[in-house]
Design a protein around this motif. Sequence first.
Motif, PDB file in Angstrom:
ATOM      1  N   ALA A 119      72.185  29.829 -24.906  1.00 20.88           N
ATOM      2  CA  ALA A 119      73.630  29.895 -25.151  1.00 20.88           C
ATOM      3  C   ALA A 119      74.200  28.518 -25.461  1.00 20.88           C
ATOM      4  CB  ALA A 119      74.336  30.495 -23.934  1.00 20.88           C
ATOM      5  N   VAL A 120      73.652  27.478 -24.818  1.00 21.13           N
ATOM      6  CA  VAL A 120      74.102  26.110 -25.098  1.00 21.13           C
ATOM      7  C   VAL A 120      73.615  25.669 -26.473  1.00 21.13           C
ATOM      8  CG1 VAL A 120      74.052  23.714 -24.323  1.00 21.13           C
ATOM      9  CG2 VAL A 120      74.080  25.563 -22.642  1.00 21.13           C
ATOM     10  N   LEU A 121      72.337  25.881 -26.749  1.00 14.91           N
ATOM     11  CA  LEU A 121      71.764  25.466 -28.029  1.00 14.91           C
ATOM     12  C   LEU A 121      72.412  26.198 -29.203  1.00 14.91           C
ATOM     13  CD1 LEU A 121      67.985  25.392 -27.024  1.00 14.91           C
ATOM     14  CD2 LEU A 121      69.437  23.410 -27.494  1.00 14.91           C
ATOM     15  N   ASP A 122      72.783  27.462 -28.995  1.00 19.56           N
ATOM     16  CA  ASP A 122      73.338  28.281 -30.072  1.00 19.56           C
ATOM     17  C   ASP A 122      74.856  28.214 -30.166  1.00 19.56           C
ATOM     18  OD1 ASP A 122      70.759  29.073 -30.674  1.00 19.56           O
ATOM     19  OD2 ASP A 122      70.877  30.928 -29.508  1.00 19.56           O
ATOM     20  N   CYS A 123      75.505  27.562 -29.208  1.00 18.00           N
ATOM     21  CA  CYS A 123      76.966  27.459 -29.264  1.00 18.00           C
ATOM     22  C   CYS A 123      77.364  26.775 -30.566  1.00 18.00           C
ATOM     23  CB  CYS A 123      77.485  26.671 -28.065  1.00 18.00           C
ATOM     24  SG  CYS A 123      79.292  26.525 -28.012  1.00 18.00           S
ATOM     25  N   GLU A 124      78.320  27.350 -31.272  1.00 15.14           N
ATOM     26  CA  GLU A 124      78.703  26.840 -32.583  1.00 15.14           C
ATOM     27  C   GLU A 124      79.656  25.652 -32.514  1.00 15.14           C
ATOM     28  OE1 GLU A 124      79.957  29.948 -35.250  1.00 15.14           O
ATOM     29  OE2 GLU A 124      78.494  31.343 -34.411  1.00 15.14           O
ATOM     30  N   LYS A 125      79.990  25.219 -31.329  1.00 13.54           N
ATOM     31  CA  LYS A 125      80.828  24.038 -31.150  1.00 13.54           C
ATOM     32  C   LYS A 125      79.998  22.954 -30.464  1.00 13.54           C
ATOM     33  CE  LYS A 125      83.843  26.787 -32.780  1.00 13.54           C
ATOM     34  NZ  LYS A 125      84.922  27.455 -32.068  1.00 13.54           N
ATOM     35  N   PRO A 126      80.265  21.696 -30.737  1.00 14.73           N
ATOM     36  CA  PRO A 126      79.520  20.629 -30.055  1.00 14.73           C
ATOM     37  C   PRO A 126      79.764  20.670 -28.553  1.00 14.73           C
ATOM     38  CG  PRO A 126      81.354  19.720 -31.318  1.00 14.73           C
ATOM     39  CD  PRO A 126      81.257  21.160 -31.687  1.00 14.73           C
ATOM     40  N   VAL A 127      78.686  20.510 -27.777  1.00 18.40           N
ATOM     41  CA  VAL A 127      78.751  20.596 -26.323  1.00 18.40           C
ATOM     42  C   VAL A 127      78.361  19.249 -25.722  1.00 18.40           C
ATOM     43  CG1 VAL A 127      77.955  21.801 -24.262  1.00 18.40           C
ATOM     44  CG2 VAL A 127      78.112  23.041 -26.438  1.00 18.40           C
ATOM     45  N   ILE A 128      79.219  18.740 -24.849  1.00 12.83           N
ATOM     46  CA  ILE A 128      78.969  17.487 -24.143  1.00 12.83           C
ATOM     47  C   ILE A 128      78.680  17.795 -22.683  1.00 12.83           C
ATOM     48  CG2 ILE A 128      79.980  15.300 -23.377  1.00 12.83           C
ATOM     49  CD1 ILE A 128      81.774  15.383 -25.848  1.00 12.83           C
ATOM     50  N   VAL A 241      69.952  20.271 -37.281  1.00 11.02           N
ATOM     51  CA  VAL A 241      69.198  19.328 -36.439  1.00 11.02           C
ATOM     52  C   VAL A 241      68.347  20.081 -35.420  1.00 11.02           C
ATOM     53  CG1 VAL A 241      69.387  17.482 -34.739  1.00 11.02           C
ATOM     54  CG2 VAL A 241      70.847  17.450 -36.770  1.00 11.02           C
ATOM     55  N   ASN A 242      68.918  21.097 -34.788  1.00 11.18           N
ATOM     56  CA  ASN A 242      68.160  21.851 -33.782  1.00 11.18           C
ATOM     57  C   ASN A 242      66.937  22.537 -34.385  1.00 11.18           C
ATOM     58  OD1 ASN A 242      69.925  21.063 -31.811  1.00 11.18           O
ATOM     59  ND2 ASN A 242      70.888  23.054 -31.549  1.00 11.18           N
ATOM     60  N   ALA A 243      67.055  22.963 -35.647  1.00  8.28           N
ATOM     61  CA  ALA A 243      65.945  23.662 -36.291  1.00  8.28           C
ATOM     62  C   ALA A 243      64.938  22.712 -36.929  1.00  8.28           C
ATOM     63  CB  ALA A 243      66.481  24.619 -37.354  1.00  8.28           C
ATOM     64  N   SER A 244      65.315  21.451 -37.096  1.00  6.19           N
ATOM     65  CA  SER A 244      64.509  20.536 -37.912  1.00  6.19           C
ATOM     66  C   SER A 244      63.115  20.290 -37.362  1.00  6.19           C
ATOM     67  CB  SER A 244      65.237  19.201 -38.077  1.00  6.19           C
ATOM     68  OG  SER A 244      65.337  18.529 -36.831  1.00  6.19           O
ATOM     69  N   LEU A 245      62.960  20.282 -36.039  1.00  7.29           N
ATOM     70  CA  LEU A 245      61.662  19.979 -35.448  1.00  7.29           C
ATOM     71  C   LEU A 245      60.732  21.184 -35.408  1.00  7.29           C
ATOM     72  CD1 LEU A 245      62.815  17.672 -32.522  1.00  7.29           C
ATOM     73  CD2 LEU A 245      61.827  17.000 -34.716  1.00  7.29           C
ATOM     74  N   ASP A 246      61.231  22.323 -35.818  1.00  5.53           N
ATOM     75  CA  ASP A 246      60.424  23.542 -35.774  1.00  5.53           C
ATOM     76  C   ASP A 246      60.064  24.052 -37.166  1.00  5.53           C
ATOM     77  OD1 ASP A 246      60.596  23.652 -32.982  1.00  5.53           O
ATOM     78  OD2 ASP A 246      62.532  24.661 -33.088  1.00  5.53           O
ATOM     79  N   THR A 247      60.281  23.244 -38.184  1.00  9.53           N
ATOM     80  CA  THR A 247      60.100  23.750 -39.532  1.00  9.53           C
ATOM     81  C   THR A 247      59.481  22.693 -40.428  1.00  9.53           C
ATOM     82  OG1 THR A 247      61.224  24.943 -41.309  1.00  9.53           O
ATOM     83  CG2 THR A 247      62.384  23.058 -40.386  1.00  9.53           C
ATOM     84  N   ASP A 248      59.036  23.095 -41.592  1.00  7.65           N
ATOM     85  CA  ASP A 248      58.459  22.174 -42.562  1.00  7.65           C
ATOM     86  C   ASP A 248      59.544  21.604 -43.470  1.00  7.65           C
ATOM     87  OD1 ASP A 248      58.497  23.888 -45.274  1.00  7.65           O
ATOM     88  OD2 ASP A 248      57.973  25.195 -43.588  1.00  7.65           O
ATOM     89  N   ARG A 249      59.185  20.583 -44.251  1.00  6.04           N
ATOM     90  CA  ARG A 249      60.173  19.890 -45.071  1.00  6.04           C
ATOM     91  C   ARG A 249      60.815  20.818 -46.096  1.00  6.04           C
ATOM     92  NH1 ARG A 249      58.246  15.335 -49.171  1.00  6.04           N
ATOM     93  NH2 ARG A 249      57.748  17.225 -50.348  1.00  6.04           N
ATOM     94  N   THR A 250      60.018  21.649 -46.748  1.00 10.44           N
ATOM     95  CA  THR A 250      60.572  22.534 -47.780  1.00 10.44           C
ATOM     96  C   THR A 250      61.629  23.467 -47.186  1.00 10.44           C
ATOM     97  OG1 THR A 250      58.508  22.478 -49.042  1.00 10.44           O
ATOM     98  CG2 THR A 250      60.014  24.308 -49.489  1.00 10.44           C
TER      99      THR A 250
END
Length: 287
Positions: A119-128, A241-250
């Motif tokens: 729920a924190v990772l998927d929240c569409e607003k920035p969370v501090i 950014v959250n998805a970037s480490l789980d995917t390839d460059r393309t």
Amino acid sequence: MTSSPEDSVNPAEPVEPADPLDSLVLHATDNHVSWITLNRPEALNAITPDQRERLIQHFSHASSDPDVRAVVITATGRGFCAGADLRGGPSTGGRLAGERVAGDVARTIRLGAQRLIGAVLDCEKPVIAAVNGTAAGLGAHLALACDLVLAADSAKFIEVFVRRGLVPDGGGAYLLPRLIGPQRAKELMFFGDALTAADAARLGLVNRVVPPDDLEKTARDWAERLAAGPTRALALTKQLVNASLDTDRTTAFAAEAAAQEINMTTTDANEGVAAFTERRTPHYRGR
């Protein structure tokens, strides 16, 4: 004279919350910032299942409410969160106490701690996260799942699971290697040593360490800056950014292009471009 129900209420008397959870998970929205405060200081803010569900509701509501443009999660007392409150034990679904069926534990974690971190990772607003004290176990993961982490210099982070003979859950083995690399993550999880706020900042787990008296003010300053920004662009940036480490460059490049395509349909993107060409400060509305 017959008194009305309103006449019988003494405004000086405290009004009991309609829902007891309202006193355990405090919530207020101020200047487009949703403030969520864990309030069980006597238990170092260990999270009960009911509190967990309330937290998930608040993060979900923040995503869907256009008037909420940033979120802060913090706590009262000397602890941020001691983790999940295990005193009640996992639900047995009506079975005899002590009886366990294969899959019960996995189901409890999947539907409980992992849902909260998701729920924190998927929240569409920035969370501090404004970490006021010790963050242990699930409490540490709750903080580290946030987009930005502020910590009082007295705060500590503890991967406490190994001390109990447990495997880290609540997304810990997913979050930590992505934040600090596998070797450092293993060190924290294998030994379970308390990590000071200063050391957490040195490792990159914390954005900034401040004196305890400055924590709320710093969190408010950061949250209000975010709340004044282009909300949808921030949401799409977080997603990328959250998805970037789980995917390839393309795949990452395609997602980036698609996100910008979506973003360019927003009012804020048009305002940002117009403000640049007109040499003025943009005024974003979160739309």
